[in-house]
Design a protein around this motif. Structure first.
Motif, PDB file in Angstrom:
ATOM      1  N   UNK A  92      30.501  14.958  69.177  1.00 11.55           N
ATOM      2  CA  UNK A  92      29.869  15.701  69.859  1.00 11.55           C
ATOM      3  C   UNK A  92      29.901  17.128  69.382  1.00 11.55           C
ATOM      4  N   UNK A  93      30.964  17.584  68.744  1.00 10.50           N
ATOM      5  CA  UNK A  93      31.014  19.059  68.055  1.00 10.50           C
ATOM      6  C   UNK A  93      29.801  19.080  67.046  1.00 10.50           C
ATOM      7  N   UNK A  94      29.482  17.967  66.398  1.00  8.24           N
ATOM      8  CA  UNK A  94      28.524  17.982  65.310  1.00  8.24           C
ATOM      9  C   UNK A  94      27.227  18.131  66.073  1.00  8.24           C
ATOM     10  N   UNK A  95      26.844  17.491  67.163  1.00 11.29           N
ATOM     11  CA  UNK A  95      25.752  17.527  67.702  1.00 11.29           C
ATOM     12  C   UNK A  95      25.307  18.662  68.849  1.00 11.29           C
ATOM     13  N   UNK A  96      26.248  19.265  69.287  1.00 19.62           N
ATOM     14  CA  UNK A  96      26.166  20.377  69.955  1.00 19.62           C
ATOM     15  C   UNK A  96      26.060  21.514  69.263  1.00 19.62           C
ATOM     16  N   UNK A  97      24.920  22.144  69.166  1.00 18.80           N
ATOM     17  CA  UNK A  97      24.749  23.400  68.163  1.00 18.80           C
ATOM     18  C   UNK A  97      23.345  23.746  68.536  1.00 18.80           C
ATOM     19  N   UNK A 379      29.956  30.611  66.936  1.00 23.28           N
ATOM     20  CA  UNK A 379      30.916  29.652  66.532  1.00 23.28           C
ATOM     21  C   UNK A 379      30.408  28.159  66.564  1.00 23.28           C
ATOM     22  N   UNK A 380      29.390  27.963  67.401  1.00 24.67           N
ATOM     23  CA  UNK A 380      28.972  26.643  67.420  1.00 24.67           C
ATOM     24  C   UNK A 380      28.053  26.369  66.228  1.00 24.67           C
ATOM     25  N   UNK A 381      27.603  27.231  65.695  1.00 28.66           N
ATOM     26  CA  UNK A 381      26.600  26.923  64.425  1.00 28.66           C
ATOM     27  C   UNK A 381      27.501  26.924  63.195  1.00 28.66           C
ATOM     28  N   UNK A 382      28.618  27.986  63.277  1.00 23.87           N
ATOM     29  CA  UNK A 382      29.517  27.859  62.119  1.00 23.87           C
ATOM     30  C   UNK A 382      30.265  26.554  61.817  1.00 23.87           C
ATOM     31  N   UNK A 387      31.128  21.203  59.596  1.00 14.19           N
ATOM     32  CA  UNK A 387      31.075  19.789  59.878  1.00 14.19           C
ATOM     33  C   UNK A 387      29.942  19.151  58.926  1.00 14.19           C
ATOM     34  N   UNK A 388      28.909  19.726  58.677  1.00 11.96           N
ATOM     35  CA  UNK A 388      28.006  19.341  57.848  1.00 11.96           C
ATOM     36  C   UNK A 388      28.476  19.016  56.226  1.00 11.96           C
TER      37      UNK A 388
END
Length: 525
Positions: A92-97, A379-382, A387-388
């Motif tokens: 979810x952390x990877x998806x939400x951004x 914060x979401x994008x970084x 994660x990427x």
């Protein structure tokens, strides 16, 4: 005498070439998605839906039940690996951004409100693909000292016996996530911060932001300041929740427009958008692309997180990851769509990406929300950039154990973030779309070939549930399937793994003593 080109001339020439590259990527990408990727995504999603008995709808109660399932533990008391819920939060952390915020804004700017309907529909259809890929990732996962890991490259190698295909997928994932998607995350951070400071700062600010992001990323991935990673992992769920609350406040302030928004989403999903000039085919294509970028169903990224979970049956994590697709699209993406559509009634000449969403939020809440949105986006994008990166490093290690390969990869990942912050948003989006299409295509072909095994897993799970049992899978339940390296027996799956290891070592020792005694007796005879 010919005139020597000035710096301005050279700059214009570079911009002209970039525009030409962008135009080529857009034309090529649209054709590739229209005639190759889109039919495969839709047809296989429908095939998985029918063959699984609409598992993504039929077993929704099971999704919530398995989300809180107890994690098998070691003899020492700790978990064998991450729990089903932790794997859910990782994915979810990877998806939400960016996909949820900028991606939805792009979809609406290009395809109008109707694109949102196709995002919803493809999330439902894609839920079956997400179930298949994550169940397979669980089945063919491997165990190491830290727990479990796996993903599409592993089920291609172990399930299909095609290591070459796993390597091809790993290479595409590295291009797609750490290079293309991280560039996109950096571009969105830059656009958001530049929008907050105003157009006057736009000339030098992208370079400063790109350099800062590159330095921060380098400090994390080269091991200098790991605290940054731990802090972002803590703050990201809070920022996602804060964004949802912002959206709910904006919708509440414009509640009278909500019926009109729903009507536009459903009516414009099946016809031409007169304002934007978008045809039905383009509306569908936009919704599918932006939906897949956001929820990653069938893309092959979430299985890398799903394989890390310690569960008693592969189907459990398949169901959990399907729930993740719903959480991403029906909740977070819908909030962004409502923010834009209740705040910007006229979409003619609307800016694409984060600018549209940013303008809608500021228009509803005031200039102060610009700063807050910049912090949320950063914060979401970084965190997604990090994660990427780790997705890519895991696949580098699948290809080769050489540390020099990891070093070269790290350098390219840092450069990609810097370039993503300074090039045009359209160029980054179009490059990311093309890379995503190739990645989805390879993964969908693999899970189509292995889908029969996933369906057998589903039947085994439902049979045990009908018997009133908490399903437990062992590899002897699929004796003809090769490449399964864990799931040895019920004690291994459900019991303390340290105790299992000790018992096996003791048994090997007894067998060795027995063989030694037998050999001694034969010599005496």
């Amino acid at each position: 005498m010919p005139r020597t080109p000035s710096r301005g001339d050279r700059g214009l020439a570079i911009l002209s070439r970039m525009d030409a590259v962008n135009e080529w990527l857009l034309t090529w990408g649209d054709n590739f998605w229209t005639w190759v990727v889109l039919p495969v995504v839709v047809l296989l999603g429908l095939y998985f839906t029918i063959r699984s008995g609409v598992v993504q709808f039929r077993l929704i109660p099971e999704m919530f039940r398995t989300l809180t399932d107890k994690t098998p533990r070691k003899e020492s008391g700790g978990p064998q690996s991450v729990s089903a819920f932790q794997a859910f939060t990782i994915s979810a952390a990877s998806r939400v951004g960016v996909g949820n915020i900028a991606g939805v804004g792009t979809a609406i700017a290009i395809g109008g409100p109707g694109a949102v309907f196709w995002m919803w529909l493809m999330a439902f259809v894609g839920g079956a693909s997400a179930f298949i890929e994550s169940s397979l990732a669980q089945l063919f996962k491997v165990r190491d000292e830290e727990g479990f890991h796996g993903g599409p490259a592993y089920y291609m190698q172990k399930g299909l016996g095609a290591r070459w295909m796993g390597i091809v997928f790993a290479i595409i994932l590295i291009i797609c996530f750490p290079i293309a998607f991280s560039s996109l995350q950096a571009n969105t951070i830059q656009a958001t911060i530049s929008g907050s400071f105003g157009a006057d700062s736009a000339v030098w600010l992208p370079w400063l932001i790109g350099g800062t992001l590159s330095v921060l990323m380098a400090l994390v991935i080269f091991g200098g300041v790991r605290r940054i990673a731990s802090v972002t992992q803590t703050l990201v769920p809070m920022m996602a929740l804060l964004y949802l609350l912002l959206g709910l406040v904006i919708v509440a302030l414009n509640i009278e427009r909500l019926p009109e928004v729903f009507a536009a989403i459903f009516t414009q999903a099946f016809g031409v958008n007169e304002v934007l000039g978008a045809s039905l085919g383009y509306i569908i294509l936009t919704g599918v692309k932006r939906g897949m970028f956001s929820n990653e169903a069938g893309l092959g990224s979430a299985p890398n997180a799903g394989a890390t979970a310690a569960v008693t049956h592969p189907v459990k994590q398949g169901l959990v990851q399907t729930l993740g697709v719903y959480f991403d699209t029906f909740l977070v993406c819908s909030i962004t769509a409502f923010i834009v559509l209740v705040s910007v009634p006229d979409l003619a000449n609307a800016e694409r990406g984060i600018s549209l969403t940013q303008g809608a939020i500021v228009g509803s809440l005031g200039e102060w929300s610009n700063v807050l949105l910049s912090i949320i986006i950063f914060l979401l994008a970084f965190s997604s950039i990090l994660g990427n990166y780790y997705y890519g490093e895991a696949n580098i290690e699948f290809i080769t154990p050489r540390r020099t390969a990891v070093l070269v990869y790290r350098i390219f990942a840092v450069i990609a973030v810097f370039l993503g912050a300074i090039v045009s948003a359209d160029l980054v989006w179009n490059f990311a779309d093309g890379a995503m299409g190739f990645m989805a295509l390879v993964n969908l072909i693999a899970i189509a070939l292995l889908s029969g095994i996933a369906i057998r897993l589903l039947k085994d799970y439902t049979l045990q549930r009908r018997e009133g049992r908490d399903p437990v899978f062992t590899r002897d339940r699929l004796p003809d399937v090769r490449g399964i390296t864990v799931w040895e027996d019920e004690l291994t799956v459900t019991g303390p793994i340290d105790l299992i290891t000790k018992r096996r070592q003791a048994q090997k020792h007894r067998d060795h003593l027995h063989e030694t005694d037998a050999a001694a007796r034969r010599q005496n005879e």
